[in-house]
Every structure is written in C-alpha cells, then in structure tokens.
Design a protein around this motif. Structure first.
Motif, mmCIF file in Angstrom:
data_model
loop_
_atom_site.group_PDB
_atom_site.id
_atom_site.type_symbol
_atom_site.label_atom_id
_atom_site.label_comp_id
_atom_site.label_asym_id
_atom_site.label_seq_id
_atom_site.Cartn_x
_atom_site.Cartn_y
_atom_site.Cartn_z
ATOM 1 N N PRO A 15 0.893 -1.219 0.076
ATOM 2 C CA PRO A 15 0.148 -0.258 0.041
ATOM 3 C C PRO A 15 0.886 1.129 0.126
ATOM 4 N N LEU A 16 0.350 2.289 -0.639
ATOM 5 C CA LEU A 16 1.061 3.559 -0.619
ATOM 6 C C LEU A 16 0.291 4.754 -0.990
ATOM 7 N N LEU A 17 0.342 5.915 -0.830
ATOM 8 C CA LEU A 17 -0.464 6.861 -1.035
ATOM 9 C C LEU A 17 -0.153 7.539 -2.220
ATOM 10 N N VAL A 18 -1.169 7.886 -3.197
ATOM 11 C CA VAL A 18 -1.054 8.387 -4.598
ATOM 12 C C VAL A 18 -1.484 9.825 -4.757
ATOM 13 N N PRO A 19 -0.582 10.624 -4.974
ATOM 14 C CA PRO A 19 -0.887 12.142 -4.965
ATOM 15 C C PRO A 19 -1.836 12.548 -6.183
ATOM 16 N N LEU A 20 -3.073 13.053 -5.709
ATOM 17 C CA LEU A 20 -4.069 13.537 -6.786
ATOM 18 C C LEU A 20 -3.862 15.172 -7.037
ATOM 19 N N THR A 21 -3.570 15.606 -6.090
ATOM 20 C CA THR A 21 -3.054 17.106 -6.084
ATOM 21 C C THR A 21 -2.008 17.360 -5.036
ATOM 22 N N ALA A 22 -1.601 18.618 -4.708
ATOM 23 C CA ALA A 22 -0.732 18.993 -3.788
ATOM 24 C C ALA A 22 -1.003 18.605 -2.407
ATOM 25 N N SER A 23 -2.283 18.475 -2.033
ATOM 26 C CA SER A 23 -2.986 18.010 -0.824
ATOM 27 C C SER A 23 -3.718 17.102 -0.826
ATOM 28 N N LEU A 24 -4.009 16.359 -1.578
ATOM 29 C CA LEU A 24 -5.052 15.254 -1.718
ATOM 30 C C LEU A 24 -4.483 13.978 -2.107
ATOM 31 N N TYR A 25 -4.106 12.901 -1.282
ATOM 32 C CA TYR A 25 -3.772 11.684 -1.625
ATOM 33 C C TYR A 25 -4.833 10.614 -1.542
ATOM 34 N N PRO B 45 -5.372 6.312 -1.140
ATOM 35 C CA PRO B 45 -4.519 5.017 -1.243
ATOM 36 C C PRO B 45 -4.342 4.017 -2.375
ATOM 37 N N GLY B 46 -3.278 3.504 -2.557
ATOM 38 C CA GLY B 46 -3.370 2.743 -3.896
ATOM 39 C C GLY B 46 -2.061 1.530 -3.719
ATOM 40 N N THR B 47 -1.870 0.781 -4.820
ATOM 41 C CA THR B 47 -0.468 -0.141 -4.980
ATOM 42 C C THR B 47 -0.100 0.142 -6.147
ATOM 43 N N LEU B 48 1.249 -0.369 -5.981
ATOM 44 C CA LEU B 48 1.980 -0.065 -7.074
ATOM 45 C C LEU B 48 1.927 -1.503 -8.181
ATOM 46 N N ALA B 49 1.291 -1.444 -9.109
ATOM 47 C CA ALA B 49 1.134 -2.543 -9.847
ATOM 48 C C ALA B 49 2.282 -3.058 -10.754
ATOM 49 N N ASP B 50 3.079 -2.137 -11.358
ATOM 50 C CA ASP B 50 4.280 -2.334 -12.351
ATOM 51 C C ASP B 50 5.407 -1.514 -12.032
ATOM 52 N N THR B 51 6.370 -2.131 -11.593
ATOM 53 C CA THR B 51 7.752 -1.547 -11.570
ATOM 54 C C THR B 51 8.475 -1.348 -12.701
ATOM 55 N N GLU B 52 8.152 -1.584 -13.764
ATOM 56 C CA GLU B 52 8.738 -1.262 -14.906
ATOM 57 C C GLU B 52 8.195 -0.169 -15.934
ATOM 58 N N HIS B 53 7.273 0.295 -15.809
ATOM 59 C CA HIS B 53 6.454 1.431 -16.598
ATOM 60 C C HIS B 53 6.331 2.464 -15.442
ATOM 61 N N VAL B 54 6.241 3.632 -16.040
ATOM 62 C CA VAL B 54 5.688 4.778 -15.170
ATOM 63 C C VAL B 54 4.972 5.861 -16.054
ATOM 64 N N ILE B 55 4.347 6.551 -15.749
ATOM 65 C CA ILE B 55 3.431 7.655 -16.209
ATOM 66 C C ILE B 55 4.145 8.886 -15.993
ATOM 67 N N VAL B 56 4.627 9.411 -17.335
ATOM 68 C CA VAL B 56 5.460 10.867 -17.133
ATOM 69 C C VAL B 56 4.663 11.930 -17.728
ATOM 70 N N ASP B 57 4.612 12.896 -16.839
ATOM 71 C CA ASP B 57 3.914 14.167 -17.500
ATOM 72 C C ASP B 57 4.898 15.014 -18.346
ATOM 73 N N VAL B 58 4.435 15.137 -19.410
ATOM 74 C CA VAL B 58 5.471 15.573 -20.555
ATOM 75 C C VAL B 58 5.086 17.256 -20.827
ATOM 76 N N GLY B 59 4.101 17.562 -20.155
ATOM 77 C CA GLY B 59 3.773 18.990 -20.101
ATOM 78 C C GLY B 59 2.508 19.475 -20.683
ATOM 79 N N THR B 60 1.844 20.369 -20.219
ATOM 80 C CA THR B 60 0.443 20.866 -20.724
ATOM 81 C C THR B 60 -0.623 19.727 -20.482
#
Length: 159
Positions: free
Chosen positions: A67-77, A79-94
């Motif tokens: 279990p871990l806390l996933v940030p939705l905003t700067a102050s809102l998290y 609960p979730g779990t990390l399902a894949d340790t090989e891939h991530v979602i990257v914010d590429v802007g806008t």
C-alpha cells in the motif's frame, strides 16, 4: 554609458534626473521580473530532480503490491498499490501524460534537468548584466542629485 536591449549605448551623463529615474525604474522592473523567472526555473529543475529521484528510489520490486499514497493534487492523496515497477506515467507538459519504461523516464527527466539548467545559466548572466546596468544608473543618478543639491544650495557647499 549603458547599453540598451537593441545594442545601442546611451550616455547616462547626458540624461536628466527625471530620465535617469525612469531608466532606473524600468531596470528595477526588468530585474525583478527576471529574478522571478530565475526562481521559477530553479523550482522546475528541483521538481524534475525530485521526479528522477522518485523513479530511481521509489520504484522497486520490493514496493510492488504494497500500500502507498498516490498524490492527486498537492494536498490530496488516495490509497493505492504499485502494480508495475517497469513502467511509469510521465507528465510531458500541458496536461499530457505518456507511459515510459523506467530507463526512458530517467532519460527524459535528465534531459529536462539539463535543458532547464542551461536556461538557468543564461538567465543568470542576463540578471547579472541588468543588475550591473542598474547599479551604474543608480550611481549616475546619485551623483546628479548631489550636484543638483549643491548647485541649488550654495550655502551648503560653503559650510
């Protein structure tokens, strides 16, 4: 002599006190704006470094399915779990997000850190040059004001 943005030079001694005050105010505003931009670039670079550290330190097989806390905003998290340790979602802007493997994400953030670092370095040079111009204008303005006070009050200069 001070140089303007267009590469022209202006003899500061030929300007009136009012004109020097206007130049000083303009330079003050420019330095303040550039300094704010400089701070914003440093904050962006720090954010990219934090993202890189999260990828390097936060994604490991030992954290998978825990279990871990996933940030939705700067102050809102949430609960979730990390399902894949090989891939991530990257914010590429806008508001666009791209799925990348851990290596590609690290390369992306390293590239961003270097790019922003180059911008920080060039902006730092501009801020320093504008600051130097501002100091020169302030010194000439001070000298003109002292000269004006001395010439308008001859009794003060005789004392």
């Amino acid at each position: 002599m001070a140089s303007s943005e267009k590469g022209q030079t202006v003899d500061l001694a030929s300007l009136s006190i009012q004109q020097l005050s206007q130049v000083k105010k303009q330079l003050d505003d420019e330095v303040q704006h550039l300094t704010t931009s400089y701070q914003s670039l440093l904050a962006a670079q720090r954010k990219f470094r934090e993202c890189l550290a999260s990828i390097k330190n936060g994604i490991a097989n030992s954290t998978q399915d825990k279990p871990l806390l996933v940030p939705l905003t700067a102050s809102l998290y949430v609960p979730g779990t990390l399902a894949d340790t090989e891939h991530v979602i990257v914010d590429v802007g806008t508001g666009f997000y791209v799925e990348k493997n851990v290596k590609e994400a690290g390369e992306f953030y390293n590239g961003k850190i270097e790019e922003v670092g180059g911008n920080v370095k060039s902006l730092e040079g501009i801020v320093n040059a504008k600051g130097q111009n501002l100091r020169v204008v302030e010194e000439v303005l001070r000298q003109k004001m002292v000269a004006a006070n001395t010439s308008s009050n001859p009794a003060a200069s005789a004392s």
